[in-house]
Design a protein around this motif. Structure first.
Motif, PDB file in Angstrom:
ATOM      1  N   SER A  93       0.837  -1.191   0.000  1.00  0.00           N
ATOM      2  CA  SER A  93       0.000   0.000   0.000  1.00  0.00           C
ATOM      3  C   SER A  93       0.878   1.250   0.000  1.00  0.00           C
ATOM      4  N   VAL A  94       0.449   2.257  -0.750  1.00  0.00           N
ATOM      5  CA  VAL A  94       1.124   3.552  -0.774  1.00  0.00           C
ATOM      6  C   VAL A  94       0.080   4.651  -0.662  1.00  0.00           C
ATOM      7  N   SER A  95       0.498   5.792  -0.126  1.00  0.00           N
ATOM      8  CA  SER A  95      -0.388   6.952  -0.006  1.00  0.00           C
ATOM      9  C   SER A  95       0.384   8.205  -0.372  1.00  0.00           C
TER      10      SER A  95
ATOM     11  N   ALA B  18     -11.106  15.272  -5.044  1.00  0.00           N
ATOM     12  CA  ALA B  18     -11.351  13.828  -5.021  1.00  0.00           C
ATOM     13  C   ALA B  18     -12.192  13.387  -6.221  1.00  0.00           C
ATOM     14  N   ASP B  19     -13.213  14.153  -6.577  1.00  0.00           N
ATOM     15  CA  ASP B  19     -14.084  13.753  -7.687  1.00  0.00           C
ATOM     16  C   ASP B  19     -13.327  13.659  -9.009  1.00  0.00           C
ATOM     17  N   ALA B  20     -12.391  14.582  -9.247  1.00  0.00           N
ATOM     18  CA  ALA B  20     -11.617  14.562 -10.492  1.00  0.00           C
ATOM     19  C   ALA B  20     -10.703  13.336 -10.536  1.00  0.00           C
ATOM     20  N   ILE B  21     -10.074  13.023  -9.426  1.00  0.00           N
ATOM     21  CA  ILE B  21      -9.200  11.852  -9.351  1.00  0.00           C
ATOM     22  C   ILE B  21     -10.016  10.576  -9.520  1.00  0.00           C
TER      23      ILE B  21
ATOM     24  N   GLU C 286      -8.523   4.375  -2.340  1.00  0.00           N
ATOM     25  CA  GLU C 286      -9.286   5.106  -1.328  1.00  0.00           C
ATOM     26  C   GLU C 286      -8.915   6.583  -1.421  1.00  0.00           C
ATOM     27  N   LEU C 287      -9.923   7.435  -1.479  1.00  0.00           N
ATOM     28  CA  LEU C 287      -9.710   8.873  -1.597  1.00  0.00           C
ATOM     29  C   LEU C 287     -10.328   9.576  -0.399  1.00  0.00           C
ATOM     30  N   GLU C 288      -9.536  10.417   0.228  1.00  0.00           N
ATOM     31  CA  GLU C 288      -9.994  11.180   1.384  1.00  0.00           C
ATOM     32  C   GLU C 288      -9.729  12.660   1.125  1.00  0.00           C
ATOM     33  N   PRO C 289     -10.789  13.445   0.903  1.00  0.00           N
ATOM     34  CA  PRO C 289     -10.573  14.871   0.665  1.00  0.00           C
ATOM     35  C   PRO C 289      -9.911  15.537   1.875  1.00  0.00           C
TER      36      PRO C 289
ATOM     37  N   ARG D 245      -9.669  21.173  -2.797  1.00  0.00           N
ATOM     38  CA  ARG D 245      -8.743  21.040  -3.924  1.00  0.00           C
ATOM     39  C   ARG D 245      -7.586  20.077  -3.663  1.00  0.00           C
ATOM     40  N   THR D 246      -7.623  19.363  -2.562  1.00  0.00           N
ATOM     41  CA  THR D 246      -6.524  18.459  -2.215  1.00  0.00           C
ATOM     42  C   THR D 246      -7.095  17.147  -1.684  1.00  0.00           C
ATOM     43  N   THR D 247      -6.477  16.028  -2.077  1.00  0.00           N
ATOM     44  CA  THR D 247      -6.999  14.705  -1.708  1.00  0.00           C
ATOM     45  C   THR D 247      -5.856  13.798  -1.275  1.00  0.00           C
ATOM     46  N   ARG D 248      -6.071  13.085  -0.198  1.00  0.00           N
ATOM     47  CA  ARG D 248      -5.146  12.035   0.240  1.00  0.00           C
ATOM     48  C   ARG D 248      -5.603  10.741  -0.426  1.00  0.00           C
ATOM     49  N   VAL D 249      -4.735  10.130  -1.206  1.00  0.00           N
ATOM     50  CA  VAL D 249      -5.075   8.934  -1.982  1.00  0.00           C
ATOM     51  C   VAL D 249      -4.231   7.761  -1.489  1.00  0.00           C
ATOM     52  N   THR D 250      -4.885   6.631  -1.277  1.00  0.00           N
ATOM     53  CA  THR D 250      -4.193   5.401  -0.895  1.00  0.00           C
ATOM     54  C   THR D 250      -4.493   4.334  -1.941  1.00  0.00           C
ATOM     55  N   HIS D 251      -3.440   3.708  -2.423  1.00  0.00           N
ATOM     56  CA  HIS D 251      -3.529   2.659  -3.448  1.00  0.00           C
ATOM     57  C   HIS D 251      -2.977   1.371  -2.843  1.00  0.00           C
ATOM     58  N   THR D 252      -3.774   0.294  -2.901  1.00  0.00           N
ATOM     59  CA  THR D 252      -3.393  -0.967  -2.271  1.00  0.00           C
ATOM     60  C   THR D 252      -3.522  -2.119  -3.254  1.00  0.00           C
ATOM     61  N   TYR D 253      -2.541  -3.010  -3.211  1.00  0.00           N
ATOM     62  CA  TYR D 253      -2.603  -4.290  -3.920  1.00  0.00           C
ATOM     63  C   TYR D 253      -2.553  -5.370  -2.849  1.00  0.00           C
TER      64      TYR D 253
END
Length: 145
Positions: free
Chosen positions: A6-8, A15-18, A95-98, A102-110
């Motif tokens: 997992s990375v963030s 968030a909506d654009a991402i 996972e996206l957390e506004p 205009r800024t979003t914390r994004v976590t990508h997990t495999y």
């Protein structure tokens, strides 16, 4: 060896654009850090758990991606499977957390905890944090522009 990678990072985009770049499979080859995705037909935008979208891999086979988690604008996860076959047990999650408008914390997990197909183990092990971060960085470049 961990079976969950997992990375963030914070991305300077709403968030909506991402989420639109992730939830529309036709956009995924543009940001795939694994350099594994060739194309997906347009019109497969994900809307709910149970949706299935198809993606052709660079090497040619088609994958059916079964959506198993979904919250519009915030969460999407799918299990890929060879066309017409059951999912072998790995999962991709976003996972996206506004942070603000205009800024979003994004976590990508495999997560390959439930992977049972021995022929896929080497590829799963090769899916490291740097590969996930490559997808994240490409996604950021597309959404911040």
């Amino acid at each position: 060896m961990s079976t969950i990678v997992s990375v963030s990072r914070t991305i300077d985009a709403p968030a909506d654009a991402i989420f639109e770049l992730i939830a529309d499979p036709a956009q995924q080859p543009r940001w795939d850090g694994n350099d594994n995705l060739a194309e997906a037909p347009a019109g497969q935008r994900v809307h709910a758990v149970g949706d299935v979208f198809r993606m052709r891999l660079i090497q040619g086979p088609v994958r059916e991606n079964h959506v198993v988690e979904f919250a519009e604008g915030r969460l999407i996860a799918w299990q890929p499977a060879p066309e017409g076959e059951p999912a072998p047990g790995h999962l991709w999650r976003w996972e996206l957390e506004p942070v603000d408008e205009r800024t979003t914390r994004v976590t990508h997990t495999y997560d390959w905890t439930r992977l049972t197909d021995e022929t896929r183990m080497a590829r799963a092990q090769a899916t490291t944090a740097d590969k996930l971060m490559a997808s994240m960085d490409r996604l950021a470049a597309l959404s911040e522009s």
